[in-house]
Structures are given as C-alpha cells and as structure tokens.
Design a protein around this motif. Sequence first.
Motif, PDB file in Angstrom:
ATOM      1  N   MET A 390       0.838  -1.195   0.000  1.00 59.06           N
ATOM      2  CA  MET A 390       0.000   0.000   0.000  1.00 59.06           C
ATOM      3  C   MET A 390       0.874   1.246   0.000  1.00 59.06           C
ATOM      4  SD  MET A 390      -3.121  -0.889  -0.192  1.00 59.06           S
ATOM      5  CE  MET A 390      -3.889   0.680   0.208  1.00 59.06           C
ATOM      6  N   THR A 391       0.447   2.256  -0.774  1.00 58.43           N
ATOM      7  CA  THR A 391       1.238   3.476  -0.932  1.00 58.43           C
ATOM      8  C   THR A 391       0.319   4.688  -0.905  1.00 58.43           C
ATOM      9  OG1 THR A 391       2.814   2.282  -2.333  1.00 58.43           O
ATOM     10  CG2 THR A 391       2.875   4.690  -2.415  1.00 58.43           C
ATOM     11  N   VAL A 392       0.654   5.661  -0.049  1.00 56.48           N
ATOM     12  CA  VAL A 392      -0.070   6.939  -0.043  1.00 56.48           C
ATOM     13  C   VAL A 392       0.386   7.741  -1.253  1.00 56.48           C
ATOM     14  CG1 VAL A 392      -0.453   9.102   1.183  1.00 56.48           C
ATOM     15  CG2 VAL A 392      -0.308   6.963   2.460  1.00 56.48           C
ATOM     16  N   VAL A 393      -0.564   8.152  -2.094  1.00 54.43           N
ATOM     17  CA  VAL A 393      -0.215   8.896  -3.306  1.00 54.43           C
ATOM     18  C   VAL A 393      -0.793  10.318  -3.292  1.00 54.43           C
ATOM     19  CG1 VAL A 393       0.085   6.864  -4.757  1.00 54.43           C
ATOM     20  CG2 VAL A 393      -2.184   7.886  -4.537  1.00 54.43           C
ATOM     21  N   GLN A 394      -1.742  10.592  -2.399  1.00 55.62           N
ATOM     22  CA  GLN A 394      -2.326  11.935  -2.297  1.00 55.62           C
ATOM     23  C   GLN A 394      -2.638  12.242  -0.840  1.00 55.62           C
ATOM     24  OE1 GLN A 394      -5.608  13.352  -4.707  1.00 55.62           O
ATOM     25  NE2 GLN A 394      -4.998  12.012  -6.395  1.00 55.62           N
ATOM     26  N   VAL A 395      -2.366  13.460  -0.450  1.00 54.09           N
ATOM     27  CA  VAL A 395      -2.773  13.947   0.871  1.00 54.09           C
ATOM     28  C   VAL A 395      -3.502  15.266   0.661  1.00 54.09           C
ATOM     29  CG1 VAL A 395      -2.029  14.667   3.163  1.00 54.09           C
ATOM     30  CG2 VAL A 395      -0.794  12.847   1.973  1.00 54.09           C
ATOM     31  N   TRP A 396      -4.713  15.385   1.191  1.00 52.30           N
ATOM     32  CA  TRP A 396      -5.503  16.614   1.067  1.00 52.30           C
ATOM     33  C   TRP A 396      -5.499  17.338   2.405  1.00 52.30           C
ATOM     34  CZ3 TRP A 396      -9.658  18.931   3.350  1.00 52.30           C
ATOM     35  CH2 TRP A 396     -10.279  19.961   2.634  1.00 52.30           C
ATOM     36  N   ALA A 403       0.491  15.848  -3.948  1.00 49.40           N
ATOM     37  CA  ALA A 403       0.928  14.573  -4.522  1.00 49.40           C
ATOM     38  C   ALA A 403       2.100  14.019  -3.727  1.00 49.40           C
ATOM     39  CB  ALA A 403       1.319  14.761  -5.983  1.00 49.40           C
ATOM     40  N   VAL A 404       2.112  12.716  -3.588  1.00 50.09           N
ATOM     41  CA  VAL A 404       3.192  12.019  -2.884  1.00 50.09           C
ATOM     42  C   VAL A 404       3.902  11.115  -3.882  1.00 50.09           C
ATOM     43  CG1 VAL A 404       3.801  10.520  -0.951  1.00 50.09           C
ATOM     44  CG2 VAL A 404       1.837  12.065  -0.759  1.00 50.09           C
ATOM     45  N   ALA A 405       5.185  11.312  -4.053  1.00 50.64           N
ATOM     46  CA  ALA A 405       5.969  10.507  -4.992  1.00 50.64           C
ATOM     47  C   ALA A 405       6.503   9.264  -4.296  1.00 50.64           C
ATOM     48  CB  ALA A 405       7.120  11.332  -5.564  1.00 50.64           C
ATOM     49  N   GLY A 406       6.962   8.314  -5.104  1.00 48.68           N
ATOM     50  CA  GLY A 406       7.520   7.076  -4.560  1.00 48.68           C
ATOM     51  C   GLY A 406       6.488   5.973  -4.506  1.00 48.68           C
ATOM     52  N   VAL A 407       6.951   4.743  -4.622  1.00 45.47           N
ATOM     53  CA  VAL A 407       6.067   3.583  -4.658  1.00 45.47           C
ATOM     54  C   VAL A 407       6.564   2.553  -3.660  1.00 45.47           C
ATOM     55  CG1 VAL A 407       5.257   1.668  -6.072  1.00 45.47           C
ATOM     56  CG2 VAL A 407       5.414   3.946  -7.074  1.00 45.47           C
ATOM     57  N   GLY A 408       5.628   1.920  -2.970  1.00 46.48           N
ATOM     58  CA  GLY A 408       5.988   0.836  -2.075  1.00 46.48           C
ATOM     59  C   GLY A 408       6.403   1.331  -0.703  1.00 46.48           C
ATOM     60  N   TYR A 409       7.053   0.431   0.049  1.00 44.37           N
ATOM     61  CA  TYR A 409       7.400   0.723   1.429  1.00 44.37           C
ATOM     62  C   TYR A 409       8.754   1.411   1.580  1.00 44.37           C
ATOM     63  CZ  TYR A 409       3.556  -2.445   2.484  1.00 44.37           C
ATOM     64  OH  TYR A 409       2.319  -3.042   2.552  1.00 44.37           O
ATOM     65  N   ARG A 410       9.469   1.572   0.512  1.00 46.61           N
ATOM     66  CA  ARG A 410      10.754   2.282   0.582  1.00 46.61           C
ATOM     67  C   ARG A 410      10.468   3.767   0.805  1.00 46.61           C
ATOM     68  NH1 ARG A 410      14.437   4.017  -3.804  1.00 46.61           N
ATOM     69  NH2 ARG A 410      16.553   4.156  -2.944  1.00 46.61           N
ATOM     70  N   PRO A 411      10.920   4.324   1.936  1.00 42.17           N
ATOM     71  CA  PRO A 411      10.546   5.713   2.278  1.00 42.17           C
ATOM     72  C   PRO A 411      11.353   6.742   1.491  1.00 42.17           C
ATOM     73  CG  PRO A 411      11.955   4.812   3.978  1.00 42.17           C
ATOM     74  CD  PRO A 411      11.716   3.691   3.001  1.00 42.17           C
ATOM     75  N   VAL A 412      11.250   6.674   0.183  1.00 43.23           N
ATOM     76  CA  VAL A 412      11.950   7.606  -0.690  1.00 43.23           C
ATOM     77  C   VAL A 412      10.927   8.229  -1.628  1.00 43.23           C
ATOM     78  CG1 VAL A 412      13.695   7.870  -2.483  1.00 43.23           C
ATOM     79  CG2 VAL A 412      14.111   6.310  -0.579  1.00 43.23           C
ATOM     80  N   GLY A 413      10.901   9.540  -1.678  1.00 43.69           N
ATOM     81  CA  GLY A 413       9.948  10.253  -2.520  1.00 43.69           C
ATOM     82  C   GLY A 413       9.615  11.590  -1.900  1.00 43.69           C
ATOM     83  N   GLU A 414       9.151  12.500  -2.708  1.00 44.86           N
ATOM     84  CA  GLU A 414       8.846  13.842  -2.240  1.00 44.86           C
ATOM     85  C   GLU A 414       7.337  14.051  -2.128  1.00 44.86           C
ATOM     86  OE1 GLU A 414      10.677  16.622  -4.824  1.00 44.86           O
ATOM     87  OE2 GLU A 414      12.734  16.165  -4.161  1.00 44.86           O
ATOM     88  N   ILE A 415       6.974  14.940  -1.199  1.00 44.34           N
ATOM     89  CA  ILE A 415       5.585  15.377  -1.065  1.00 44.34           C
ATOM     90  C   ILE A 415       5.538  16.858  -1.425  1.00 44.34           C
ATOM     91  CG2 ILE A 415       3.622  15.650   0.493  1.00 44.34           C
ATOM     92  CD1 ILE A 415       4.691  13.393   2.162  1.00 44.34           C
ATOM     93  N   VAL A 416       4.662  17.191  -2.325  1.00 45.51           N
ATOM     94  CA  VAL A 416       4.528  18.589  -2.730  1.00 45.51           C
ATOM     95  C   VAL A 416       4.084  19.428  -1.521  1.00 45.51           C
ATOM     96  CG1 VAL A 416       3.321  20.196  -4.241  1.00 45.51           C
ATOM     97  CG2 VAL A 416       4.010  17.945  -5.102  1.00 45.51           C
ATOM     98  N   ASP A 417       4.915  20.429  -1.183  1.00 40.15           N
ATOM     99  CA  ASP A 417       4.624  21.322  -0.053  1.00 40.15           C
ATOM    100  C   ASP A 417       4.405  20.500   1.220  1.00 40.15           C
ATOM    101  OD1 ASP A 417       4.264  23.627   1.332  1.00 40.15           O
ATOM    102  OD2 ASP A 417       2.310  24.133   0.486  1.00 40.15           O
ATOM    103  N   ALA A 418       5.443  19.745   1.582  1.00 42.98           N
ATOM    104  CA  ALA A 418       5.324  18.793   2.685  1.00 42.98           C
ATOM    105  C   ALA A 418       4.991  19.450   4.010  1.00 42.98           C
ATOM    106  CB  ALA A 418       6.622  17.994   2.817  1.00 42.98           C
TER     107      ALA A 418
END
Length: 961
Positions: A390-396, A403-418
């Motif tokens: 399971m992967t979080v791809v959007q946070v409102w 948008a949340v980048a990255g796939v899978g459980y590897r904690p690598v990826g950026e969140i727009v305006d984190a």
Amino acid sequence: MSPDGVEREAISHRTAGTTPWPDTGPPSDGAALATGPPPAARLSDPSDPTVQSLPVSDVFAALDGSPRGLTHGEATARQTRYGRNELPRVRQAHLWQRLIAQFTDLFAVVLLVSSAITFLAYGLERPRDPATIQLAVAIFAVVLLNAGIGFAQEYSAERTAESLQAMVPHTCRVLRDGEPGELPARDLVPGDVVLLEAGDAVPADCRLVEAHEVAVNNAALTGESDSVARVAEQVPVGPPLEARNCVFMGTDVVGGTGKAVVSATGTATEFGRIFRLTAAAPRQRTPLQHQVAAMARRVAGVALTTGAVLFAVRVPSGQPFVNTFVFSLGVMVALVPEGLPATLSVSLAIGVRRMARRHALVKQLLAVEALGSTSVVCTDKTGTLTQAEMTVVQVWANGVSHAVAGVGYRPVGEIVDAGCVRNLLRTAALCSNARLVPPTGRDGWRVLGDTTEGALLVAAMKAGLDPAQEETGSPRVTEYPFDSVRKLMSTVHRAADGTYIACVKGAPLELLARCKTIDREGTRKPFTEASRAEVVTAADAMAAQGLRVLAVAGRQTSSPHPGPGDVESELTLLGLAGMYDPPRPEVREAVDACRTAGIRVVMVTGDHPLTAEAVARRVGIVRGPSPSVVTGAQLDALNDDGVDALLAGSAELLLCRVGPEHKMRVVTAFQRLGEVVAVTGDGANDAPALKHADIGVAMGASGTDVAREAAVMVLLDDSFASITAAVGLGRSVYRNIRKFLIYLFSHNIAELVPILAATFAGFPLVPITAVQILAIDLGSDVLPALALGAEPAEADVMDSPPRPRRERLFSTSVMGRIMFLGGIQAIGVCAVFFWHIHASGIPYGAFTKNDPVYREAITMVQAGIVVSQFFNALAVRTDRQSVFRAGLLTNPWLLAAGGFGIALMAAISYTPPLQTVFNTAPLAAADWAVLAAFGALLLAAEEARKWVVRRHGVRSKGGRR
C-alpha cells in the motif's frame, strides 16, 4: 463513487479487542444475536458454526473445555477420537512407479511388442540370422533410452514440489492443566486453549474468548490481503469465515494478543475443507497430451496395418515365413518415430529451463506447451497485478491536494509542499500499530502489522518525520482500536508539555460527523456545511481514482484516559490521505501483449468490486466504460447455462468477492466453452481452481505451500508479466514441436516408400533394414530434432490468436509439408537405389544380403536419407520466411547436429565393425556428390514453396512466418 462505499471495504481493519467500555447497542448489521444453547449444553460437533453465536461464558462448556485448558489425559482421549491436527500428506508415486509409467506410452508398447516378437522370430528361424537378434536388442534399447530420458526430465522438473504439511505450524502455545506450554501443533484437539500473539500462525480453527487488539490476515483462505479485526464477543450465526470471533488454520496473527478455544482440527477445519475440495479436483490433461496420444494411436495403427498388409502380400509369393515376418516388423519400425518421445521430453525440458530464466518454474514438462495454447487467464489481483505494498499517493489538507511521490514501502519520494501536511501525517503515524522494517539481506523494506498503517508511516517519513522519535516524544497512554461499528481508531498521547492529545483516523463520513473544527494552516476554523462539502468533494475525487481514503483528525483532551465518546467528538479535521496498492510497472505492457495475442484476461479476486475495477483500469484489463462486474453471490444465483452465457458474452469481466467454489466453477465453465484456462493464485482458497485449470500458476514469493502444490507452474517473482513471457515461450515450444515433427515424419516416408517400391517391383530384399532405420532415427535424427526444438522464439510469436483447443497437432498444413518434403526424399532415395541395382546388370532373383552391389545400394539409401535430412532441417526452420533471410548460421547447434549425423553415416559406411553390424559398404566421392545434389534440390523446392506462399499472402496454419 462514495468514499464511504470505499471505506466500508478499504479502511485499515485494526483489531477490536474485548471492548473496554460497555457496549449496549445493537450489532452493526441490526441483526439479533442467536441465543445459542444454554451453558450446560454440549455441541455434538466441535466445528458447529453456532459456536460463534455463544457468549464467552458459554464457549468452554459448548466445546467441552475449561479456562484452565484440558488435562493431558483428556487431550490424549480426544486425539484418539478426533485424530491428529494435520492434513493427509500428498501421496507421491514411488520412483519405480514413475519409471514404469514411462513404458506405458503407446509408442513404447508398440516397440516392446515388436522387440518381443523379434526375439521370438530369432528363436524360430533356421538358420538363425544374427541381424534378427541385433534388431530385437536395438528396438529394446530404444525403449530403454526413451524411458530413461523421460524419467530423468520429469523427475528433475518435479523436484520443487513442496509438502502441504508445511502450512501447519510446527508448534503452538497452549494451556494444559492450567499451565502455559508449547507442544507440536499436530497434537492439538478440540477444546484446547491456544494462546495467540502477533507473528503466530493459527494452528487450528478456534473461537476467541479473549482478544486484545487481535488482527489476522485471512488471505490464505479468502484471498483478501487486508488484515481484519477479531473480537471475543458473540456474533450472529453466519458463514464461518465471516465470523469476527473466530480464527482459522493457515492464517496469520498480525497484531495483538488473544486466547482461543480450538473448535476444529485437521480436515474438519476450513483449511481442511479446501484441502478436500482440492483433492477432489481432477488434474486436467494438457492439449498436447491429448494430441500426442491421438497421434500415437494413428501412427501405431498405420504401422501395424502396413506391416500386416505387406506380410499378407509377401507370404503368397513364396518368401520364407519368418523372414517375411521380420521384414514386416522392419516396415512397422520404419513408421514408428522412435526418437520422438526423447526429442519431445528434451525439447520441453529446454522450454522449462528458458521459463526458469524468466522467473517461471514449471513442474510438469507438458505444461510448457499447454501455456502456449492458453486463451483465457483468470488472474488474482493482489501481488500478481499489484505490488502488495500500500502506498499513499495523495494527501488533502488546507483545501489543497498534495501529490506524494515514490512507490511501495521504501521511504523515498517527495511530497509537494510537505510542510502543509506534516501535522496530518504525524497524527496518522501516532495513531498506528504498524512498524516499518528496514531491508535485511535479500528482503527489502517490509511492514509488520496493517499495510494501510504502514503506508501512512512511509508517507510520514517522506515528509521528514521519524515515527519512532515521534512516538518517544509523545508516548501513547490509551488506545481505542478500530472496529466495524465505529469505523475509527483512536489513541491518546502525552505531549512534551504534559498535555494530552487525541489522534483519530478512520472512514471519512464517520469521522466528519464527529468534527467541530477544521485545520487551516495551523488555525482551527469552524467546520461549516461549506467546509464539509469541500472535504466530501475531495474524498469523492480520491475515491473516483480507486484510492482508499482515510480521514485524520485530532484534539486536545484533559484526561489521559478519556472515554471513547470524549476522544471521538468535537474533533479538528486535519485532512485526508488517499492510498492504493500500486500496479507492477511491467503489468500493463504484459496485459497489452495478451490482448495482441488474443488472450482474454479476467480478474478473479476476493476484493471489493470498486477496488478491483480501479486496479483493472490501471493495468489495462478494463478499457471500456461499463465492464461486467459480478460478485460471488451473483454467480450463485446463476445456473450453469447462465454462467456460460455470462462468460461468453462479457468482453471485459471482473469477478469479485469470490470463494474457492466460485473460482473453480468459473474455470470449469470456461473449459466447457472450449477455452484453455490458466489460473493464478497464492492462497489455499485458490488451490482447487489451480489444480482444476489447464495451467495452475502459483505465486512463489508470497504464495502458500498449498497453492504451490496444486499448481503446475510457480512464478518466482509473482508478476503477471512472467505469465505473459511464459505464454510466449510456450507458443514457441509448440511451434518448435511442429518443426521437428515435420522433420522426423518426412524421413519416415523416405524410409517406407523404398520398401513398398521394392515389394511391388518384386525385389526380394529390403532397400533399407530395420537396424539402419534405427540408426537414422536415433543416431542421425535426434540431435537435429533437438536443435530444432531449441529454436529461439520469433518476434511475432504473440501476434496471432491462440490455436483452438481442438486443433490437431497434425494439421492440414503440417501433413502437407510432411508429404511434400518426405515425397522429395523418397523419390531421391528410390532413384539412387534402383539406379545402383539396375546399373549392376544382375537379375533381381540373384541378389543376396551379402552381395557387394546390394550393400552399396542400401548404404546409398541410408546415406541419402541422412544427407537430405541435413537440408530438410534447414528447410523446416520457417514456414514462410526464406531460411537464407533467417540466417543459415543463426542456429549453430543445428549445423553441428547435422554434421554429426553425416559423420556417423560416414563411420557406418567406412569402418569395418559398423559395416558388419549394418551390412553396409564404402561409398565413393561421386556417390556423396549425387546425394548432396538431391539434398540441395529438396532445399530449393522448399524455398520455392515458401516463395509461392509469400507471393500469394497465404499464412500457414502451422503458425510460423
């Protein structure tokens, strides 16, 4: 699509333990609980489903147990009554039985009978001819060789079969005589009290009597990958697998601790029911098995008939009876392709090795070819089409989707305006019982616990948070686990300043109803109807994309242990998180390849229809606006004709919420419609369909042992793309089989026609002896046939639809090429034989076996067949394309094999020991030149045929270009 509709299926099912506050309300579905038997009653059958409707106080009495557990004496007595808690072991045939089975093939039977009759003929003839005993021994040796090769290949291919018994954990923790202890799981009996905690495999079917945040993964039985909550309270009577107070053999505890009473063991369990269903399902014969059997019957019939006719023709002419009989046997041997079984086995074994390199392990040789005829693939969803991560791809949050980048459980990826979503993700991470495990060895990042909560932890880390550090800084003091009534989970934490904060997550519509304010850039604003409409619109937009949507909220509280009504009211909404199980990146291309190849892909899953359709659209299984989405309950309402009509009439079909019986019923229906069906699966619930399908494909990485045992192919990487690759290799294997069939049977014509010509011309001897025929079939033809069987797959192998299930191995086009190529060879060898005989000027009646001219003539026939087969091997590599365009050197093994055959023929012609065995003579250089010219003529004729086919645009039904 309503987010509430999604959340009913998609929310993280945290475990509901023994409710820490009074629950006086009705059950969630409004149904009245069954009263159940009085406390003193005893259930006649420990697996009786009414045990789920009993209050905890009555469970021990109903199952004839005790809170202190059984005594050792009682346990021993019950084991005598109920048997051990284990499944019957799969009975494997003994090695000697497998070896004997190799001799039951029709070709082997014909050759064994021929060998026995030849031995008898040697004993009857006077004087005895050494050539007769040589023939008998040679035929028997052929049978032994074929049996040895077939046995070795099948034994090697099946070495990966695993025992079903591995599904049952070896040990478990139980209460006996009031003391906890550990004992083998096979010693459990109904009434035993089992102690469970996260990480345990459930050893038997049990009714929970204590549950503290217990969550189990029932994927092995239901096919659903989400963990599900388990409670100890009574629930209404219903299907056993839907009972929230029961746990089942073969499943795993992923969270919490509990105590349960064993209600069923061994084959009486739900797992045992599926085991029985699997055992009852017949193993389907592959299309190639049917076709080879039919071919063997026809060839054997033609061989026996031809031998009998020639015997009947020659006996009245005054030929010695025994000699005529041996002659007829030689004709029969000429028609039987002795090298075919070995060639077929090795060719399929080559396919097995090639598939293994593409992560597909095939346990049965004939399954390799069956893959090539697959017309329908019934595929599971989780883990096969998706990554099972399971992967979080959007946070409102703050009115904006991030948008949340990255796939899978590897904690690598950026969140727009984190920074805008950090508080939301921190709250979600605190309200979680999952744990993220870093890579170790060959394992990548993993989640222990609920996968949905794991996805939130990964998203928090992408936002720059450390969940472990956050938990340390704000330790948890109270938890109210998720349950299906509230659809919420809440935790209370002590902040660094000594105050207490509540963290809540759950189904959006349930949580929105409890919110009073909404967070706007760190400021609490009133949660107005306009705000609510904005949030619902955002949740609907996420749900429309097939995302699972969670709402996250929080509040401050004055007490470390507030009641649930206080914790889950007057909340401040922080936002929404949308997640999904991402498709494997290679799957869409693989699905497209299946479409191009005319293979229908049908999703068959235990998951919710909305989730299934969303995944199906992402991977390309569904493209149209209105696919047919059918549940298991809807299938139950249809008779067989209705199911057939549904499967035949729905171009895009999704089968959801299905059980083992549904899946097997669908497979059977497709087979009734004439389809060749491949089925994927990973759980015990998939095993009956895997065994009943034409091709059962189990998951190697995530699958259960029972699924791997029932399947004939195991995907080492669990990817649907490996199935598509394997289908392409299977088609290539079938094409290669047809190539070497054309190659092998065309020279049988060249062996038979000279014999028939000599018989009707009145020549007293045979133009080629049975021993020479065996030398050609096994010495000169097997290696080139194997090289043809190893031809690589062509680029267009997936560009045509699958062949019909009932298509014959010897199609009209294949028989036409056999007759065409075999006829040219037959004309050539007949010409050289009779030219040599007539050139000597010796009358037919004066020839004897030892006559030098006769020996030279039969040597010319044998060498002519060998040389023409060298050119024939080049000719049959393609159906339409010129072999010169394909490249003469692109299969060096074929050239080497052909060269070996010619070298062997030269040795038979020139070495005295072999001359004695085969009754041959040395050939002159001019003789070889004549034979080479005939071979070149054959290749030229085949090239001319291909040119005509290409010119008229006629595609060969053999499937090659």
